[in-house]
Structures are given as C-alpha cells and as structure tokens.
Design a protein around this motif. Structure first.
Motif, short mmCIF file in Angstrom:
data_model
loop_
_atom_site.label_atom_id
_atom_site.label_comp_id
_atom_site.label_asym_id
_atom_site.label_seq_id
_atom_site.Cartn_x
_atom_site.Cartn_y
_atom_site.Cartn_z
N ASP B 82 0.94 -1.16 0.07
CA ASP B 82 -0.23 -0.07 0.11
C ASP B 82 0.89 1.31 -0.01
N SER B 83 0.95 2.02 -1.16
CA SER B 83 1.95 3.10 -1.16
C SER B 83 1.69 4.43 -0.31
N THR B 84 0.42 4.31 -0.11
CA THR B 84 -0.02 5.45 0.95
C THR B 84 0.78 5.04 2.33
N SER B 85 0.68 3.78 2.81
CA SER B 85 1.09 3.35 4.26
C SER B 85 2.52 3.69 4.04
N ILE B 86 3.06 3.21 2.81
CA ILE B 86 4.86 3.22 2.64
C ILE B 86 5.15 4.94 2.87
N ASN B 87 4.57 5.65 2.40
CA ASN B 87 5.03 7.01 2.03
C ASN B 87 4.61 7.84 3.37
N ASP B 88 3.30 7.65 4.24
CA ASP B 88 2.76 8.38 5.20
C ASP B 88 3.46 7.35 6.56
N LEU B 89 3.51 6.17 6.49
CA LEU B 89 3.86 5.69 7.95
C LEU B 89 5.21 5.07 8.04
N VAL B 90 5.81 5.30 6.92
CA VAL B 90 7.20 4.82 6.83
C VAL B 90 8.23 5.83 6.52
N LEU B 91 8.23 6.24 5.27
CA LEU B 91 8.91 7.23 4.77
C LEU B 91 9.03 8.66 5.55
N ARG B 92 7.64 9.17 5.54
CA ARG B 92 7.62 10.34 6.38
C ARG B 92 8.26 10.41 7.67
N PRO B 93 7.87 9.54 8.64
CA PRO B 93 8.40 9.65 10.00
C PRO B 93 9.96 9.33 9.90
N LEU B 94 10.60 8.55 9.25
CA LEU B 94 11.96 8.39 9.15
C LEU B 94 12.71 9.61 8.54
N MET B 95 12.07 10.14 7.48
CA MET B 95 12.59 11.32 7.00
C MET B 95 12.53 12.51 7.81
N ARG B 96 11.28 12.76 8.38
CA ARG B 96 11.00 14.18 8.80
C ARG B 96 11.51 14.05 10.29
N VAL B 97 11.32 13.10 11.05
CA VAL B 97 11.64 13.10 12.49
C VAL B 97 12.88 13.00 12.96
N SER B 98 13.46 13.64 13.79
CA SER B 98 14.86 13.77 14.10
C SER B 98 15.15 13.24 15.71
N PRO B 99 15.22 12.18 15.73
CA PRO B 99 15.46 11.93 17.29
C PRO B 99 16.69 12.22 17.93
N GLU B 100 16.59 12.57 18.99
CA GLU B 100 18.13 13.38 19.49
C GLU B 100 19.25 12.40 19.76
N GLN B 101 18.83 11.34 20.57
CA GLN B 101 19.71 10.20 21.15
C GLN B 101 19.20 9.11 21.37
N GLY B 102 19.88 8.21 21.66
CA GLY B 102 19.48 6.55 21.79
C GLY B 102 19.99 5.64 20.91
N ASP B 103 19.45 4.38 21.01
CA ASP B 103 19.87 3.36 20.05
C ASP B 103 19.08 3.33 19.01
N ILE B 104 19.54 3.39 17.77
CA ILE B 104 18.78 3.78 16.51
C ILE B 104 17.87 2.40 16.15
N ARG B 105 18.12 1.29 16.58
CA ARG B 105 17.46 0.16 16.06
C ARG B 105 15.96 0.41 17.23
N GLU B 106 16.42 0.60 18.51
CA GLU B 106 15.21 1.02 19.50
C GLU B 106 14.31 1.85 18.92
N THR B 107 14.84 3.16 18.54
CA THR B 107 14.15 4.09 18.07
C THR B 107 13.17 4.19 17.14
N VAL B 108 13.84 3.32 16.00
CA VAL B 108 12.98 3.01 14.99
C VAL B 108 11.79 2.16 15.11
N VAL B 109 11.91 1.14 16.10
CA VAL B 109 10.97 0.18 16.26
C VAL B 109 9.98 0.86 17.53
N ARG B 110 10.28 1.63 18.20
CA ARG B 110 9.41 2.02 19.26
C ARG B 110 8.92 3.57 18.99
#
Lengths: 339, 533
Positions: B82-110
């Motif tokens: 579902d391209s909408t899901s990929i765009n809105d729920l995967v790519l958008r948060p990954l590209m737009r949100v900028s977490p400050e610190q922590g483990d990258i694996r944990e941050t991506v999942v949680r």
C-alpha cells in the motif's frame, strides 16, 4: 485378512446362501422333495447351524495353514491347502459357469457365453482386488435393497398363490433329500474354516446369517411351491425368474424381471467375488506372498478359463463332502491335538 | 536502368528457434544482514535482478539521527504494498522526525514506525523473502538487522456470493483468494479460541502460504498430523491452488470419485470443523479443502441445513432421483431398448419405436452422439462469456436439437432422455461428484448397449465397489452406511429436523469429544424437567 464387522459378515453369508438357494438351488429342492421343498430347506439350514455351532471356537485365532498342519502334519497339510485353493477356484468357476449358462438361456441368448463370462470375470477381479472388507461392506449396503426387492417380488406373486399346491405336505416323503441339498449352505462352513477373521465372531454371525438366510430361502421356496404346482415347478431351471414373470404390474414396466436381475446379478457378483478373493488369499498364504493384489489377475484368469467347463454338480458334491464331513472331522482332530 | 529480368530473392524473415540456455548463475549466499548498507543494497539488487525487474522499488534515503545523516533504503514491490502506508507511515516519519539520542534500532521500532506488524531479522534472505508477499524491508546503515514492515496492499476480489454453491436461504459469503481474509471468515463464524489455524508453506520455490484449520478439542490428532504430513511432503517447485494440493494429497487419483470436499462457503467449512474434520486454506485459491470426505457429504448441499425439514426432505428425495437419472437413465434406456423391450409396457414401447422409425442410427450411436453434443454445449457455455454462453445454450439445445429431430437424425425421445439426464446432473451439489457422474454415465451407456441390464449392473457393481473400497484419509468413502456408523440411517439419507438429529459426532472420524448436542435441544419444550406433549 482385513477387518470385517459382524453385520457385514452376516450380510455376506446371507447373500452367499441366497444366491445359491433362490437363483438355481430352488429348482433342485423342488425336484428332490416336490411340495415339501421348503421343509427340505429348513432342515438343511438347521443342520448347518448345528454343525457351525459344533465347530465354533475350535480354531480361534489360528490361520488355515496352522490348523491343517497341526492336524495332518506339514506335508499332508501343504497338500490339503493346495486342495482348498483348487476347490475354491473350481467353486468360483462353477458359480460363474452356471450363472453364464442361465443368463444366456433366459436373457442374453444372442450374446456369446465368453463375453458374459469376461464381464463377470471383471466383476470378480474387482471384488478380489478391493478385498473382502469392501465385498462385505457392499453386501451390507445392498442388503436392505435386496430385502425390499424380494418382498416386492413375493407380494406381486401373491395373487397367484393357491394353497392346494402345498399338498402332499411331505412331498415325496424322502427325508434323506435333506442331505442332497446341503451344498447350498456349504460356502458358509467352508469360509468358516479358511477365514480366521470371520471365525472370531462365528457364533453370533452364524446364528444370524443361518437364521435369516433360512427364513428367506424357506419363504421363497414356499411361495414358489404355492404359485407353481408340482411337477411343473420342477421343470424350471430358474424359479425366481418364473415367480417374477407371473406378476403383471403394468406400471411403466410390464414385468418384474428387471428386479430379479438386480437380485440375481448382484448376488452372483458378490458370491463369485468373495470366492475369488478367498482363492487369491489362499494362494498368497500358500506361498507366503505379502502382496495379494499382485497375483489377483492371474488367479482370476484361471477362474475365468475354468468357468467354461461344466462341473457344477461335481463341485457341489465335493463342497458338501468337504463342508459337512471334512470340516467337523478336522475340528475333532484339532480339539484332540490341542488337548 | 535496372535489369527487369534479374531475379531477386525475397528477403527471408528471420527464423527463431529456442536455443538451450544455461541456468542463471547462483547468487553467492549472504547469511546475515551486514552493518554496511552498501553490501545489503548490492545483495538485494542481485536477489531481485534490479534494474531488470521493473516492479521492484528500492528507495534510498537518509534518517536524521542525533544530528547525523544515517543512510537507509527500503525495498518493496510496486502493486503489492500500500503506497500510502509506505509514504505516510514509513518514509515520512523516518525522513522528517529527527530523534536526538538513543539506540537507532530501538528508536526506529518504538518511536518512528507505527505499524502493528513489524519485526526484525538478521537473516537477509529470510527478510527479503517477504517482499514478494507484500512486505517492505528497511535496511539502515550500521544496523545489522533488517526491519520487516507489513504493508500489504494489493488488489483483490472482495467477499462475494460463492458462484458455484449459491443458496437461496443461508449466508451469501464466499471465500476469495486472500488467505487471511478466508481464515478471518472462518474464525469470525466459529468464534471459539479452540480453533487452530496452523501456518504451512507449500511449494519449494513458490512457498505459497496456507493454513491447516481444525478445532483443538474436537478433531482427532492423528488426522491433523496426517493432513500436515501429506501437505508438507509435497515436493514441487510451484503450487498455486488448493485444487493442485488436492491432487497431490488424495489417495486414489485414477478413481472417478472425489476424496475431498472443495468448497467456497465459510459456513460449510465451519460445520465440517465442528464435526471433527480438517480444512486446508491456500493463499490465492478461493476453494478450501475439507477432509476426510464421504459420499453423503458430497451429495448434501449447504442449503439442506438451512431449510425447514419438510422442504429439505423434498429436495433430498429429488436429489437422489436426480442422481439415479444422471447416472443410469441413458444406460438403462439403451439396455431396455436393445435387449429387454418385453419389460416395457406395450404402449410405451410402441411410442418409442414409432418415434425412432426414420432414425438411421442405432440406440447406442444416437445416445453417444447426443450425450457428446450435450457435453460440448455445456462445456462451451461455461467457457464463453455470460450473455453469449446462455445464447449458445439456447441455440445448441433448442434450435440444433429441433433441427436434428426434423432431419430425422435423432428421435424426440432421445432429446428428452439426454435433456432429463443433463438437468438431473446439475442438481448434484458437488462439482467434482457431478464430473464423476458425467464420466461414469458413458460407461453405463456402453454397458447397456453391449449387454443390456447385465452390462449396466456390472458397471454399477464395479463402480460402487470402487467407491466402497476407496478411503479418504482413512475413512471409507461410503461411511457411515458401510461400514456402519453411529448415525441413524434414515437421518443420514433423508435428514431430520435440526433438533432431532443425533447427539453424537460421527464415530468414523474418531473425534476427541463425541458430544454434539443435548438429546432435548429444545429446552423450551420442557416444563419442570419434563417434555411437554
């Protein structure tokens, strides 16, 4: 030997006896005893029942080879087993031969006997191939249908009955005739000896099957005697056919012959098929073969080839001797040896 | 000037022949996900033959993490996700949100990926396998595991009327080609936590997902194990349909009788499961297999359950009559006319004979011709599109039939026989069983024409002996009629009102729990514990 239930085994035995009595044996009873044919059938049935009850429990859990070898020694036992096999093959062949002869005479006069036998051979092959389990199940499935057809034939023949035809009540008065017609029940005793599995529940099965088959056979012979006066009744080779053609139902079908065909053909297929199966089983047991199906076609071809020979009377006599003399004799010896 | 008489041969078209070619070079295995993104990217491109494969998408991007740019890529198949899901729920948060610190694996999942079904795998081949089944796989630089994101969104048929098992009364839901949609239909109907749906993959390469369904406290374990054993032992590259699986796991392939129930109806599957049977659902197939099957299961329609008893009794009796007609009518007709005319009433015989006076063919030839013509019309009617199909039936059945009678090629009575037989064969609820009848009918005709009723009954004997001899997953096909079961024979053949049916499950299935319902299931009839009369 596969697993067979009591009801299925009883149905098979009843059909084996009925196919003998009402198809061709009825004529023999009438020829021998005249108007007392039905008493003759009843006496034969009682004798069979007494014999089976006497034998019951004798060889419990033991195979035919073991029983025969224990009684007569290994070498003689081997010969006897071969004789069993030969007798079973001859019995099946004679059944097929008689069936084909009567069918050709009454129904398919233009069809070559070989073709009739070939089709019958195919049916016997199927029965032997699928095994006694399938044959007994088939017998049970058909049993209710057979009973209905039998009742319809008798009901339709009922208007033709005349009670005066029963006289003289004791027919020819010769009660020794009882022994001459014992062969119609010989299959029962014979299969009792060779089939370990069937023997396991013999008392229950024996009482049920002998009682029911005796009842059906006696009623059939009684009706025939009531409908067709003696000595004319002794002239017909195929009494049940005669009984069916007496009625004039006149609804779509003019006569009831079609119903007789169902009764006749299926009982013949089942009885010859069961004998074919036992012939194959005996052969497999003789040579210790694990795969019974591999030799089925060879044994059935042998049965088919022998069916062209007219040997019905000789086989019937042999079967009577075997069933009513050899089997009880073996039982007595076996009991002594076991003691 | 050109020489006019100079012969010029025509330019020969290039001929093409398929030449033997080598198997594609094996891709060297890479067991685990590498922490170097380029290695993972290279491997994924090799596995999916990129850029040859036009539908596989690889999207490279950066994640802003702890004020650093971390390279990442996501791989998925266009049309499966579902391209909408990929765009809105995967790519958008990954590209737009900028977490400050922590483990990258944990941050991506949680924190970054809000999908309900998200897992990670260190085996790269296993992770990429799901891409063909609508998953998107995310790889991040420095992370030695892949994130498998469930983003299925392919087009599929919606739940519709089961086309081949339509009923007037009863549910109108039918299975479609989506495994999870089908399992959900069963689960919501049964509504019991005892329902087990064991996942199983079929096909060495296709790895088609399937599910073995049964009720934990009812179904015999050995039956479940046997079904699983047979399915998992299928050694074939590609398996696409449950009907393929049926052929792989049935006992006797050369016998005409079907040994499994194939159904499109969830209610039928649910009923079978409650009886102690096992069902098999395969992705991509709208037919569910139910095993074991007996003759009486195949001859019963789904609607029999929903109709009031008097109506269903009428339908059942009609169906048995139809089975008789579909199977034996032409054979018996040939036998009677060729060998036993004396059995028919004189008036009927005269009517039949006079109708055949000018027909040049014998009964057998006429019957075979008509049966073949009818089968052709039937087959063509199924293959051609809807409106043309019905027109074909009318043209074939009425116009050609009428013309054939007028031309004295066939007799009117033969048209009646074949038409009645054809109509009767449509009343058989199981498509497979009706096929079996269509096939056997020709044998009966041959038997009847060759040897009269003797021939017909011989074929019937062999046919039924086969049916009695055959087993479906250890259960004799003619159970519980032969061998005898615990079901009342009248109830088995003619049915019974729902409250009056047996209190136990069929014993030939050896269920764990025999109890099916109370003897008095209509409690409202009871007053102070006594049956009110």
């Amino acid at each position: 030997m596969e697993k067979t239930g009591n009801k299925e085994t009883a149905s098979l035995f009843i059909i084996l006896v009925i196919s003998h009595v009402i198809i061709s044996g009825m004529a023999g009873f009438v020829q021998n005893s005249g108007t007392a044919a039905f008493i003759n059938v009843l006496c034969s049935a009682l004798l069979t029942l007494a014999l089976v009850l006497f034998c019951s429990g004798a060889f419990a859990g033991r195979g035919i080879t073991e029983v025969v070898c224990k009684c007569y020694g290994k070498r003689a036992g081997g010969i006897i087993i071969f004789l069993f096999f030969a007798l079973t093959v001859l019995n099946a062949s004679s059944r097929m031969g008689v069936f084909a002869d009567v069918l050709k005479k009454y129904v398919l006069s233009e069809t070559p006997k070989t073709l009739i036998l070939a089709v019958m051979g195919l049916c016997v092959f199927s029965a032997a191939y699928f095994g006694i389990e399938a044959v007994t199940r088939y017998s049970l499935a058909l049993f209710a249908g057979f009973a209905v057809i039998f009742a319809v034939i008798l009901l339709c023949a009922y208007p033709e009955t005349e009670y005066i035809n029963l006289c003289p009540v004791f027919g020819k008065g010769n009660f020794l005739n009882v022994f001459s017609m014992l062969y119609v029940f010989s299959d029962f005793v014979y299969i009792y000896l060779i089939s370990k599995n069937i023997r396991r529940s013999v008392k229950k099965v024996a009482i049920t099957s002998v009682t029911v088959s005796a009842l059906i056979s006696t009623v059939a012979v009684l009706f025939y005697t009531l409908c067709v006066p003696y000595p004319v009744s002794g002239e017909f080779e195929y009494p049940i056919y005669r009984l069916a053609s007496l009625s004039n139902s006149a609804v779509v079908f003019q006569r009831l012959d079609g119903l007789v065909y169902i009764l006749w053909f299926f009982s013949a297929f089942i009885s010859a098929g069961a004998l074919g199966y036992f012939a194959v089983s005996l052969f497999a047991e003789m040579f210790g073969l694990a795969d019974r199906r591999a030799i089925t076609s060879a044994v059935i071809v042998l049965i088919f080839l022998l069916s062209g020979i007219d040997m019905a009377e000789a086989v019937n006599t042999l079967m009577s001797v075997f069933a009513f003399l050899f089997v009880p004799f073996t039982v007595v010896i076996f009991r002594r040896k076991v003691k | 000037m050109n020489n006019l008489f100079l012969y010029k041969s025509k330019e020969k078209a290039k001929e093409f022949d398929i030449t033997p070619s080598q198997r594609a070079e094996e891709i060297p295995p890479m067991e685990n996900v590498s922490s170097e993104l380029t290695k993972n990217l290279e491997y994924a491109k090799k596995i999916f033959s990129i850029p040859k494969n036009g539908d596989v998408i690889i999207r490279e991007f950066d994640i802003n993490f702890s004020k650093k740019k971390v390279h990442a890529f996501i791989i998925c198949v266009d049309g499966l996700v579902d391209s909408t899901s990929i765009n809105d729920l995967v790519l958008r948060p990954l590209m737009r949100v900028s977490p400050e610190q922590g483990d990258i694996r944990e941050t991506v999942v949680r924190t970054l990926l809000p999908q309900s079904q998200l897992s990670s795998d260190t085996d790269i081949y296993n992770a990429l396998k799901g891409v063909n089944f609508g998953n998107a796989v995310l790889f991040i630089d420095t992370v030695d595991s892949a994130f498998i994101i469930d983003a299925k969104g392919w087009e599929h048929r919606s739940i519709a009327n089961p086309e081949n098992e339509a009923v007037i009364q009863g549910p109108h839901e039918g299975f479609n080609e989506m495994l999870r949609c089908n399992t959900a239909l069963i689960r919501k109907t049964l509504n019991t936590p005892d329902l087990i749906m064991e996942n199983i993959l079929v096909g060495n390469t296709s790895k088609t997902p399937g599910a073995v369904a049964y009720i934990r406290n009812v179904t015999n374990e050995s039956l479940v194990e046997e079904v699983k054993r047979r399915i998992s032992s299928i050694d074939a590259e590609y398996v696409f349909s449950s009907l393929d699986v049926e052929q792989y796991i049935e006992e006797a392939s050369f016998l005409p009788v079907p040994q499994m129930i194939t159904t499109e109806r969830p209610d039928r599957v649910c009923k079978a499961l409650t009886e102690g049977r096992v069902a098999f659902i395969l992705n991509g197939s709208s037919h569910v297999l139910i095993m074991p099957a007996t003759f009486f299961d195949l001859i019963t329609s789904a609607e029999d359950e929903y109709l009031r008893y008097p109506y269903s009794l009428l339908i059942r009796v009609l169906r048995y009559l139809a089975v008789f007609l579909a199977l034996l009518f032409p054979g018996i007709f040939a036998a009677l006319l060729n060998y036993h005319p004396e059995l028919l009433l004189t008036n009927i015989l005269l009517a039949v004979s006079s109708s055949r006076t000018f027909v040049p063919f014998g009964v057998f030839t006429e019957l075979i011709l008509m049966e073949v013509a009818f089968e052709l019309i039937k087959e063509a009617g199924i293959r051609v599109p809807g409106p043309i199909g019905s027109t074909l039936g009318i043209v074939g059945g009425l116009i050609v039939g009428q013309a054939a009678v007028e031309a004295n090629l066939v007799s009117p009575i033969m048209i009646i026989i074949v038409a009645v037989t054809g109509i009767a064969s449509f009343t058989v609820p199981s498509y497979s069983l009706s096929f079996s009848f269509r096939f056997s009918r020709f044998l009966y005709i041959i038997g009847g024409a060759l040897m009269g009723l003797y021939g017909v009954l011989s074929v019937f004997f062999i046919n039924t002996l086969m049916a009695i001899g055959v087993k479906s997953f250890g259960v004799p096909f003619m159970s519980p009629l032969s061998p005898v079961g615990n079901v009342n024979k009248t109830e088995l053949v003619f049915g019974a009102p729902i409250w009056k049916r047996g209190t136990e499950r069929e014993n030939y299935l050896h269920p764990k729990d025999m109890y099916k319902k109370a003897k008095i299931s209509r409690k409202w009839r009871q007053t102070n514990g006594e049956d009110r009369k």
